[in-house]
Every structure is written in C-alpha cells, then in structure tokens.
Design a protein around this motif. Structure first.
Motif, short mmCIF file in Angstrom:
data_model
loop_
_atom_site.label_atom_id
_atom_site.label_comp_id
_atom_site.label_asym_id
_atom_site.label_seq_id
_atom_site.Cartn_x
_atom_site.Cartn_y
_atom_site.Cartn_z
N VAL A 129 0.85 -1.20 0.00
CA VAL A 129 0.00 0.00 0.00
C VAL A 129 0.88 1.24 0.00
N ASP A 130 1.94 1.20 0.79
CA ASP A 130 2.83 2.35 0.87
C ASP A 130 3.46 2.66 -0.48
N SER A 131 3.89 1.65 -1.20
CA SER A 131 4.53 1.93 -2.49
C SER A 131 3.50 2.37 -3.53
N ILE A 132 2.28 1.86 -3.44
CA ILE A 132 1.21 2.31 -4.33
C ILE A 132 0.94 3.81 -4.11
N ILE A 133 0.86 4.20 -2.85
CA ILE A 133 0.54 5.62 -2.56
C ILE A 133 1.72 6.52 -2.95
N THR A 134 2.93 6.03 -2.78
CA THR A 134 4.10 6.81 -3.22
C THR A 134 4.02 7.07 -4.72
N ARG A 135 3.64 6.05 -5.48
CA ARG A 135 3.51 6.19 -6.94
C ARG A 135 2.40 7.17 -7.30
N ILE A 136 1.24 7.06 -6.65
CA ILE A 136 0.12 7.97 -6.94
C ILE A 136 0.51 9.41 -6.60
N ALA A 137 1.17 9.59 -5.47
CA ALA A 137 1.55 10.94 -5.04
C ALA A 137 2.46 11.60 -6.07
N ASP B 265 -21.10 3.84 -15.49
CA ASP B 265 -19.79 3.94 -16.12
C ASP B 265 -18.96 5.00 -15.40
N PHE B 266 -17.83 4.59 -14.82
CA PHE B 266 -16.98 5.58 -14.15
C PHE B 266 -15.54 5.11 -14.13
N THR B 267 -14.64 6.01 -14.52
CA THR B 267 -13.20 5.70 -14.50
C THR B 267 -12.49 6.79 -13.70
N PRO B 268 -11.75 6.42 -12.64
CA PRO B 268 -11.04 7.45 -11.86
C PRO B 268 -9.83 7.99 -12.63
N ASP B 269 -9.41 9.21 -12.28
CA ASP B 269 -8.24 9.80 -12.93
C ASP B 269 -6.95 9.14 -12.45
N TYR B 270 -6.91 8.78 -11.18
CA TYR B 270 -5.75 8.09 -10.61
C TYR B 270 -6.27 6.90 -9.83
N HIS B 271 -5.57 5.77 -9.95
CA HIS B 271 -5.98 4.70 -9.06
C HIS B 271 -4.82 3.81 -8.64
N GLY B 272 -5.01 3.25 -7.44
CA GLY B 272 -3.97 2.43 -6.84
C GLY B 272 -3.92 1.09 -7.51
N THR B 273 -4.94 0.29 -7.28
CA THR B 273 -4.92 -1.05 -7.84
C THR B 273 -6.33 -1.59 -8.04
N VAL B 274 -6.47 -2.41 -9.06
CA VAL B 274 -7.74 -3.08 -9.33
C VAL B 274 -7.77 -4.37 -8.53
#
Ligand code: PRP
Length: 183
Positions: free
Chosen positions: A15-23, A140-149
């Motif tokens: 989770v930490d590395s996912i959030i680092t990437r999104i940030a 129908d909805f697509t986020p602009d940024y997302h962590g993981t499916v």
C-alpha cells in the motif's frame, strides 16, 4: 494479522509503495502556480488513504471533507446517493478538487460527487481511488488516478470497514466469510 482475516490482499508495504507512486503522479499534474489543489476526503473509509497521501505530496494542498450515504446499501441497483455532510465553502471556482476515495464499487458515489461539485462551480474535479472493483460497476466511471484493481472480495482494513470494524488495520485484508454470514 487478525483472527477475522482470511488473508492479506495488499500488505502495508505494498500500500505504501502504491501511494508513493500515486503521489508522484499527482505532484506532476498539479505543479504550478495556476493550481490550487483541494483534497476532498469522502468520509469515512478514505481517512487513512487521505492521511498517507497528503503526507507524500510535495505540492501545496488544502483538505476538506464530505460524507454521503447510499440508500439500497449503495451498491444495489437503483441506489441513490444522499449528502450527509456538505462542502460549505464559497470559493470553489478557484479550487482544483481531487476527490479521495478508498474504493470504487458501483461507481455511484464518485459519479454523483463529480456531477455535484461541477454543478457547484468547482474550477476542476478529478478523482483518485486506492482500490477499484470494476467488476461491480453499475454506472460507467473511471477514476483519474488509481492504486490497484481488485477482484470482488470482501475487503477490510486501511479505512475500509465491516459494520464499522477493522478500519484501523494497516493492510487490506480479505474478511473470513463466517464473520459476515453468522448473524
Ligand atoms: C464506500 C466507499 C465509497 C463507496 C463506494 O463507502 O468508501 O465511498 O462505498 O461505493 P460505490 O462505488 O458503490 O458508490 P461506504 O458507503 O461504505 O461508507 P464509509 O466510507 O463510511 O464506510
């Protein structure tokens, strides 16, 4: 671990590395004096993600909060979104809003909020979600940024609850079925 958790789906480190990437993605897109980033936390589940995300951003941020509720459990067909805590500010025309969600399921909450905030006159409205369950979409909805499916597992932790429990777990875990089938 926790006795009610069947297995960890996304570890604390993941989770930490996912959030680092999104940030880093958000930092890149919101750099510049013409932007005024307002992180909008959708209570309650997004609190943990929002807290971690804002610490990792280097661009200046303001924060605010909304709470919505969905009739029909929020994920059933026909579920209607209601505002429980509104965004009470008069300067939305100068705000670049980034709505922060822990999870997208039917898509109704974010679809509704994007329309609502655009109609209220926000300068821009984008969305970020930590988790996305596209298999559960009803609109129908697509986020602009997302962590993981993720697949359609019953997940808790990192802000997500079952009956208001498990929000404080530092990882995303799959709940044991007997926890929610024995009542
Ligand atoms: C969850 C989640 C999103 C919404 C996603 O909130 O935090 O806000 O449901 O579902 P949707 O895509 O089907 O609209 P919930 O209503 O469980 O409230 P909580 O965050 O207070 O737990």
């Amino acid at each position: 671990m926790h006795p009610d958790i069947e297995r960890i789906l996304i570890s604390e480190e993941e989770v930490d590395s996912i959030i680092t990437r999104i940030a880093a993605e958000i930092d890149r897109d919101y750099a510049g004096d013409d932007k005024r980033l307002l992180l909008l936390c959708v209570l309650k589940g997004s609190v943990v993600f929002m807290g971690e995300l804002m610490k990792k951003l280097t661009v200046p941020v303001e924060i605010d909060f909304m709470k919505v509720s969905s009739y029909g459990s929020g994920t059933k067909t026909g579920g209607k979104v209601n505002i429980v805590l509104d965004l009470l500010r008069q300067d939305l025309d100068t705000c670049d809003i980034l709505i922060v969600e822990d999870i997208i399921d039917s898509g109704r909450t974010l679809s509704y909020l994007c329309n609502y905030l655009t109609l209220k006159g926000a300068k821009s409205v984008k969305t970020v979600t930590l988790l996305d369950k596209p298999s559960r979409r009803e609109v129908d909805f697509t986020p602009d940024y997302h962590g993981t499916v993720i697949p359609d597992y019953f997940v808790v932790g990192y802000g997500l609850d079952y009956a208001e429990r498990y929000r404080a777990l530092p990882f995303v875990g799959i709940l044991k079925p007997e926890v929610y089938t024995h009542h």
